[in-house]
Design an enzyme around this catalytic site. Structure first.
Site, mmCIF file in Angstrom:
data_model
loop_
_atom_site.group_PDB
_atom_site.id
_atom_site.type_symbol
_atom_site.label_atom_id
_atom_site.label_comp_id
_atom_site.label_asym_id
_atom_site.label_seq_id
_atom_site.Cartn_x
_atom_site.Cartn_y
_atom_site.Cartn_z
ATOM 1 N N HIS A 162 -23.199 16.137 3.060
ATOM 2 C CA HIS A 162 -23.038 16.538 1.659
ATOM 3 C C HIS A 162 -22.108 17.754 1.588
ATOM 4 O O HIS A 162 -22.234 18.677 2.391
ATOM 5 C CB HIS A 162 -24.403 16.902 1.075
ATOM 6 C CG HIS A 162 -24.333 17.467 -0.310
ATOM 7 N ND1 HIS A 162 -24.181 16.665 -1.424
ATOM 8 C CD2 HIS A 162 -24.373 18.756 -0.767
ATOM 9 C CE1 HIS A 162 -24.137 17.438 -2.493
ATOM 10 N NE2 HIS A 162 -24.251 18.714 -2.135
ATOM 11 N N ASP A 193 -4.582 -17.245 7.455
ATOM 12 C CA ASP A 193 -4.360 -17.780 6.115
ATOM 13 C C ASP A 193 -4.122 -19.282 6.096
ATOM 14 O O ASP A 193 -4.418 -19.945 5.103
ATOM 15 C CB ASP A 193 -3.148 -17.092 5.466
ATOM 16 C CG ASP A 193 -3.455 -15.693 4.970
ATOM 17 O OD1 ASP A 193 -4.529 -15.164 5.327
ATOM 18 O OD2 ASP A 193 -2.622 -15.119 4.252
ATOM 19 N N GLY A 204 -2.454 -16.749 -6.409
ATOM 20 C CA GLY A 204 -2.999 -17.255 -5.155
ATOM 21 C C GLY A 204 -1.930 -17.547 -4.124
ATOM 22 O O GLY A 204 -0.732 -17.333 -4.362
ATOM 23 N N ARG A 205 -2.367 -18.044 -2.966
ATOM 24 C CA ARG A 205 -1.465 -18.299 -1.852
ATOM 25 C C ARG A 205 -1.730 -19.675 -1.264
ATOM 26 O O ARG A 205 -2.836 -20.219 -1.390
ATOM 27 C CB ARG A 205 -1.641 -17.217 -0.769
ATOM 28 C CG ARG A 205 -1.348 -15.819 -1.279
ATOM 29 C CD ARG A 205 -1.455 -14.784 -0.181
ATOM 30 N NE ARG A 205 -0.402 -14.939 0.819
ATOM 31 C CZ ARG A 205 0.827 -14.445 0.703
ATOM 32 N NH1 ARG A 205 1.179 -13.754 -0.376
ATOM 33 N NH2 ARG A 205 1.716 -14.602 1.658
ATOM 34 N N LYS A 226 0.829 -1.208 0.000
ATOM 35 C CA LYS A 226 0.000 0.000 0.000
ATOM 36 C C LYS A 226 0.858 1.251 0.000
ATOM 37 O O LYS A 226 0.452 2.301 -0.519
ATOM 38 C CB LYS A 226 -0.948 0.010 1.199
ATOM 39 C CG LYS A 226 -1.855 -1.204 1.308
ATOM 40 C CD LYS A 226 -2.483 -1.595 -0.010
ATOM 41 C CE LYS A 226 -3.199 -2.927 0.059
ATOM 42 N NZ LYS A 226 -2.330 -4.097 -0.117
ATOM 43 N N GLU A 241 -4.806 -13.683 -17.423
ATOM 44 C CA GLU A 241 -5.734 -14.296 -16.474
ATOM 45 C C GLU A 241 -6.399 -15.519 -17.102
ATOM 46 O O GLU A 241 -6.857 -15.460 -18.255
ATOM 47 C CB GLU A 241 -6.795 -13.269 -16.056
ATOM 48 C CG GLU A 241 -7.994 -13.816 -15.318
ATOM 49 C CD GLU A 241 -7.626 -14.588 -14.058
ATOM 50 O OE1 GLU A 241 -8.188 -15.670 -13.847
ATOM 51 O OE2 GLU A 241 -6.753 -14.105 -13.290
#
Length: 476
Positions: free
Chosen positions: A455, A322, A281-282, A51, A212
């Site tokens: 707003h 994970d 992926g992991r 990040k 992909e």
């Protein structure tokens, strides 16, 4: 002498250190065993460093568009100092690392730096669960806990047949420390990690190609999200090849970079780039933990647990994060840590379903979601209704100059229940927290719509899309 404690935690990532702090707060003695650095993948090789890079890329891209805001850059020249980008990233990681170390001291949590291996019944304990620790300095310790929590995390999954060297062909772990920005890159995998890296590198000026296997980006998310991000990335020059299969045997590294062969829709493409990033992926870190000495079972590289209590095949051994598969996110691991600790303390527990944990993508524009996708809700048999509003109707989005994206809500037309929320747009990863609260409180869309939103703000997207379900949006 062995170290006797109430709870031993194997792994010091977000799940591990959260469990440790919660247990310590309840007056329990705790040891964390971490083979690398406290903070785990999230702090050192994932969430935080990536990040930081994304933020640097965003700033660079924003400055490049300064003229649209009436701001002129002298001579129109801007550049990237990659060393400074990396230094900033490392500084942030180091600051948070030192903060974690202080947190452990504050709660009197002992941290052992070494490799842990669970041993079976022995002179130390009549049941399995004692832990032999090979310390980093070559010494060894034995920890004898009443309970064990396995929180060993995950690592990037690798494709067989590729010659990984960390530079020319790398996973996201190695790419975070690349000494220079690549001029061009092939990204294998169009999931969350692939999309984030594509966004970041394209903002820095890298020529990016995503490959992909599915027929769209973000195949596990709502179809509209993948389409919107694909549109945004293509607008910035990113090439996206879907329904594609990388031929690993055809991948070669030379002085000029990486050559790859991809088959898509019956056609073989020859692609070239300076580097290749593999993000497919992991897989869980479950090897060499001594699970064979216990009744703890694993399947396809993940520890099997009771989905409610997070206990393994041994009632005093839990697993979180994970390494148990499912939704592999730091905040999911933190939630699971709380569930496991509450259960072993005898408290009331409530584990949130994976689909109701917010999922975030820190690309430009950002994306976030929670709950069922439209397709999955239909597949589950829900009678659904949906509403979708573009960000461009929001005054704040126009002021910010970030009008890409939309807010979408999926609801049960019979019960009125909120099933899913899907956002693409500026600060979507912040806005999704309101949907998460709505899910927790079992709020229905009209209740969110009746909530007064200031707003002009981007948060009005949530109000407007909820009202739009009943045709009541002010701007739709």
């Amino acid at each position: 002498m062995p170290i006797e404690v109430d709870i031993a935690i194997i792994g010091g990532g977000p799940g591990g250190y959260t469990a440790a702090v919660r247990a310590a707060q309840a007056g329990r003695s705790v040891v964390i065993i971490e083979r690398d650095k406290l903070g785990g993948t999230c702090l050192h090789r994932g969430c935080i460093p990536s990040k930081s890079l994304l933020r640097s890329a965003e700033v660079y891209a924003t400055i490049g568009e300064a003229a649209a805001y009436g701001v002129t850059i002298p001579e129109g020249k801007i550049s990237v100092n990659w060393n400074t980008v990396l230094q900033r990233k490392n500084s942030i990681v180091d600051q948070l690392f030192r903060g974690l170390q202080a947190l452990m001291k504050q709660h009197r949590i002992e941290v052992l730096n070494g490799n842990a291996r669970i041993i079976g019944p022995s002179i130390f304990s009549p049941r399995s669960g004692a832990i032999a620790v090979e310390l980093a300095d070559g010494e060894s310790e034995t920890v004898v806990p009443k309970n064990v929590i396995i929180a060993t995390g995950s690592r990037p999954r690798r494709l067989d047949g590729l010659a990984y060297d960390g530079v020319n062909i790398a996973t996201s772990d190695e790419a975070l420390d690349w000494p220079s920005r690549p001029s061009s890159i092939l990204i294998i995998g169009g999931g969350v990690i692939g999309v984030e890296w594509a966004s970041m590198l394209s903002d820095f000026g890298t020529e990016v190609t995503i490959i992909e296997t599915a027929d769209r980006l973000l195949p596990t998310e709502d179809k509209d999200m993948g389409a919107e991000l694909a549109k945004a990335l293509r607008k910035r020059g990113v090439k996206i090849i879907t329904s594609a299969s990388l031929q690993t045997a055809g991948c070669k590294v030379s002085d000029t970079g990486v050559q790859a062969e991809v088959i898509t829709k019956g056609e073989t493409l020859s692609l070239n780039a300076e580097r290749m990033l593999v993000s497919v992926g992991r897989q869980g870190n479950v090897e060499n933990l001594g699970l064979e000495n216990t009744d703890v079972k694993s399947d396809k590289g993940f520890v099997l647990v009771n989905p409610i209590t997070l206990q393994s095949g041994e009632s005093h051994i839990y697993a979180i994060g994970d390494c148990i598969g499912g939704i592999q996110l730091a905040h999911a691991a933190m939630h699971e840590a709380s569930v496991a600790i509450d259960h072993l303390l005898g408290r009331k527990i409530s584990r949130t379903a994976d689909r109701d944990i917010p999922r975030c993508i820190y690309s430009r524009p950002e994306a976030a979601s929670i709950g069922w996708t439209e397709a999955d809700a239909k597949a589950q048999g829900f009678p659904i209704r949906t509403a979708k509003l573009p960000f461009r109707i929001l005054g704040k989005a126009l002021v910010y100059g970030e009008v890409e994206g939309f807010a979408k809500v999926v609801a049960d037309s019979a019960s009125g229940d909120l099933l899913g929320v899907h956002l693409v747009g500026a600060h979507a990863t912040e806005l999704i927290a309101e949907a998460s609260l709505a899910k927790l409180l079992d709020a229905v869309p009209w209740e969110v719509g009746r909530t007064i939103h200031p707003h002009p703000t981007l948060s009005e997207a949530m109000q407007e899309v909820m009202l739009a379900l009943d045709g009541g949006a002010s701007h739709g």
